[in-house]
Design an enzyme around this catalytic site. Structure first.
Site, PDB file in Angstrom:
ATOM      1  N   LYS A   1     -15.293 -29.966  18.981  1.00  0.00           N
ATOM      2  CA  LYS A   1     -15.915 -28.569  18.885  1.00  0.00           C
ATOM      3  C   LYS A   1     -14.830 -27.682  18.675  1.00  0.00           C
ATOM      4  CE  LYS A   1     -15.055 -28.627  23.866  1.00  0.00           C
ATOM      5  NZ  LYS A   1     -15.839 -28.506  25.067  1.00  0.00           N
TER       6      LYS A   1
ATOM      7  N   ARG B   1     -23.689 -25.584  35.331  1.00  0.00           N
ATOM      8  CA  ARG B   1     -23.815 -24.921  33.935  1.00  0.00           C
ATOM      9  C   ARG B   1     -24.966 -25.405  33.091  1.00  0.00           C
ATOM     10  NH1 ARG B   1     -18.344 -25.691  29.947  1.00  0.00           N
ATOM     11  NH2 ARG B   1     -19.604 -27.882  29.707  1.00  0.00           N
TER      12      ARG B   1
ATOM     13  N   HIS C   1     -20.838 -33.311  33.433  1.00  0.00           N
ATOM     14  CA  HIS C   1     -19.616 -32.977  33.129  1.00  0.00           C
ATOM     15  C   HIS C   1     -18.943 -32.475  34.450  1.00  0.00           C
ATOM     16  CE1 HIS C   1     -16.540 -31.282  30.460  1.00  0.00           C
ATOM     17  NE2 HIS C   1     -16.785 -30.073  30.755  1.00  0.00           N
TER      18      HIS C   1
ATOM     19  N   ARG D   1     -15.591 -38.590  26.781  1.00  0.00           N
ATOM     20  CA  ARG D   1     -15.708 -37.451  25.734  1.00  0.00           C
ATOM     21  C   ARG D   1     -14.222 -36.645  26.024  1.00  0.00           C
ATOM     22  NH1 ARG D   1     -20.039 -36.314  29.194  1.00  0.00           N
ATOM     23  NH2 ARG D   1     -18.931 -34.686  29.902  1.00  0.00           N
TER      24      ARG D   1
ATOM     25  N   TYR E   1       7.285  -1.648  20.383  1.00  0.00           N
ATOM     26  CA  TYR E   1       6.227  -0.660  20.743  1.00  0.00           C
ATOM     27  C   TYR E   1       6.528  -0.579  22.432  1.00  0.00           C
ATOM     28  CZ  TYR E   1       3.794  -0.826  16.425  1.00  0.00           C
ATOM     29  OH  TYR E   1       3.143  -0.631  15.204  1.00  0.00           O
TER      30      TYR E   1
ATOM     31  N   CYS F   1       4.052  -7.609  18.046  1.00  0.00           N
ATOM     32  CA  CYS F   1       3.008  -6.755  17.271  1.00  0.00           C
ATOM     33  C   CYS F   1       1.951  -7.479  16.799  1.00  0.00           C
ATOM     34  CB  CYS F   1       4.049  -6.263  16.155  1.00  0.00           C
ATOM     35  SG  CYS F   1       5.739  -5.173  16.677  1.00  0.00           S
ATOM     36  N   MET F   2       1.250  -6.664  15.822  1.00  0.00           N
ATOM     37  CA  MET F   2       0.142  -7.425  15.272  1.00  0.00           C
ATOM     38  C   MET F   2       0.497  -8.475  14.101  1.00  0.00           C
ATOM     39  SD  MET F   2      -3.103  -5.814  13.080  1.00  0.00           S
ATOM     40  CE  MET F   2      -3.520  -4.722  14.363  1.00  0.00           C
ATOM     41  N   ASP F   3       1.618  -8.198  13.552  1.00  0.00           N
ATOM     42  CA  ASP F   3       1.992  -9.080  12.452  1.00  0.00           C
ATOM     43  C   ASP F   3       3.514  -9.493  12.541  1.00  0.00           C
ATOM     44  OD1 ASP F   3      -0.376  -7.961  10.966  1.00  0.00           O
ATOM     45  OD2 ASP F   3       1.047  -6.208  10.808  1.00  0.00           O
TER      46      ASP F   3
END
Ligand SMILES: *Cc1c(COP(=O)(O)O)cnc(C)c1O
Length: 366
Positions: free
Chosen positions: A35, A131, A161, A212, A257, A304-306
């Site tokens: 999954k 669940r 489960h 599983r 930052y 940071c983002m990048d």
């Protein structure tokens, strides 16, 4: 072209599943859990690599099952959460997908469905996770109803489960859940499926007919405070990027930052081309380990983002273009990074973005 790379070692994947398989009783068959795109490792590649080892595959969504079938995967595919809409039964029958059944409306949907081929069904029973699944008193009528439906393959399996198999401190709850499972299934005619990675790691001798395996096949510990290597597993994903700039820092220079890391003694600061938009967590604290040129250096300042920052040290000779490893090596493990941000490694590996390039090593055939 893409700079950030997730290298997927399919030989290690096979090694791990074979290792787990050897620890289980001879009657246990493995559904490799693929999954969420095989926990971020690419489900089609993993399915092909495991074709001689796994009995079948397990997914969470119909589109994940269809993707495997369309890629030519022929083995049993089980949808763990069952189907969410009665319209889905058409696709489920056509692609020969196994489903769990956990609610009365699903039994109704199967009763009203007319398929040319039978659908394999696992009745989900609730042994304490709350669940999905029928409670003890509702199992008999549900099973009787399924047995009356012509498109349902017989005998119907039972599936559940464990919610605490990964935690030594909750062994008591495990025992209660196992006792509930036995009460519900000891006289069951069909096949039985209970164990996940943690249960297979900690009580393999009790494994059901069908297990599983998710996280451990990717070489990752199912338990906090342990690493895959503690179980003899090998990491499958190695995440890396490149050093894109190096700057000299002087005492008092504040990095990134919020200026959250301040240089104390002269050093070289490495700027690495990976950020939270690629899937490296922004929440890592200063000092989180990163590997470059065979040694560990530490993060400095906010991710940071990048990009992100590492303190290379005053005497370092690293160069722009050098490869930087974020996890999946002997020196930097994904479990360590997960712990540093208060989550589980599952979440990190399945959160890589499509800015990440995937490469595959290890033979995919045989
Ligand atoms: C995800 C999942 C698994 C696999 O869990 P791991 O801890 O990764 O082994 C097994 N069973 C069900 C029902 C699941 O949802």
């Amino acid at each position: 072209m893409k700079t950030v790379e997730a290298q997927i070692n399919l030989s290690n994947l096979k090694y791990n599943v074979e290792l787990i398989g050897r620890s289980l009783p001879a009657h246990s068959r493995i559904y490799a859990v693929l999954k969420a795109d095989a926990y971020g490792h690419n489900s089609v590649h993993c399915a092909r690599a495991l074709k001689h080892i796994a009995y079948g595959y397990a997914v969470a969504r119909l589109e994940e099952a269809v993707e495997l079938r369309e890629a030519g995967i022929d083995k049993p595919i089980l949808m763990l959460g069952g189907f969410f809409r009665s319209e889905d039964l058409q696709t489920i029958a056509r692609y020969r997908i196994e489903v769990t059944v956990h609610s009365d409306w699903q039994i109704e949907a199967l009763r009203n469905f007319h398929a040319d081929n039978e659908i394999k069904v696992w009745l989900q029973v609730n042994i304490g996770m709350q669940r999905l699944g029928f409670n003890y008193e509702d199992i008999k009528p549900a099973l009787a109803a399924l047995n009356e439906i012509s498109c349902v393959a017989k005998p119907v399996g039972a599936i559940s489960h464990l919610s605490c198999a990964d935690d030594i401190s909750t062994q008591e709850y495990n025992r209660l859940q196992l006792a509930a499972w036995h009460r519900m299934t000891d006289d069951w005619d069909g096949e039985l499926s209970l164990f996940n990675s943690a249960a297979c790691a900690y009580f393999p001798e009790d494994a059901t007919d069908y297990v599983r395996i998710g996280i451990t096949q990717y070489g990752i510990s199912p338990t906090l405070g342990k690493c895959g290597s503690d179980f003899g597993l090998k990491p499958v994903m190695t995440l890396s990027s490149e050093l894109v700039a190096i700057r000299e820092l002087h005492p008092g220079d504040a990095v990134g930052y919020g200026a959250s890391w301040v240089c104390k003694k002269p050093t070289k600061l490495g700027i690495v081309a990976i950020g939270y938009a690629d899937g490296y967590p922004r929440a890592v604290p200063n000092g989180t380990p990163v590997e470059i040129n065979g040694r560990v250096v530490k993060t400095a300042g906010h991710v940071c983002m990048d990009m992100m920052f590492v303190d290379l040290g005053g005497d370092s000779n690293d160069r722009i273009g050098d490869r930087v490893y974020l996890w999946g090596t002997d020196l930097v493990k994904v479990e360590t990074i997960a712990e540093a941000v208060n989550t589980i490694p599952y979440e990190l590996v399945c959160h890589l973005s499509d800015r990440v390039r995937y490469t595959y090593t290890g033979d995919t055939e045989d």
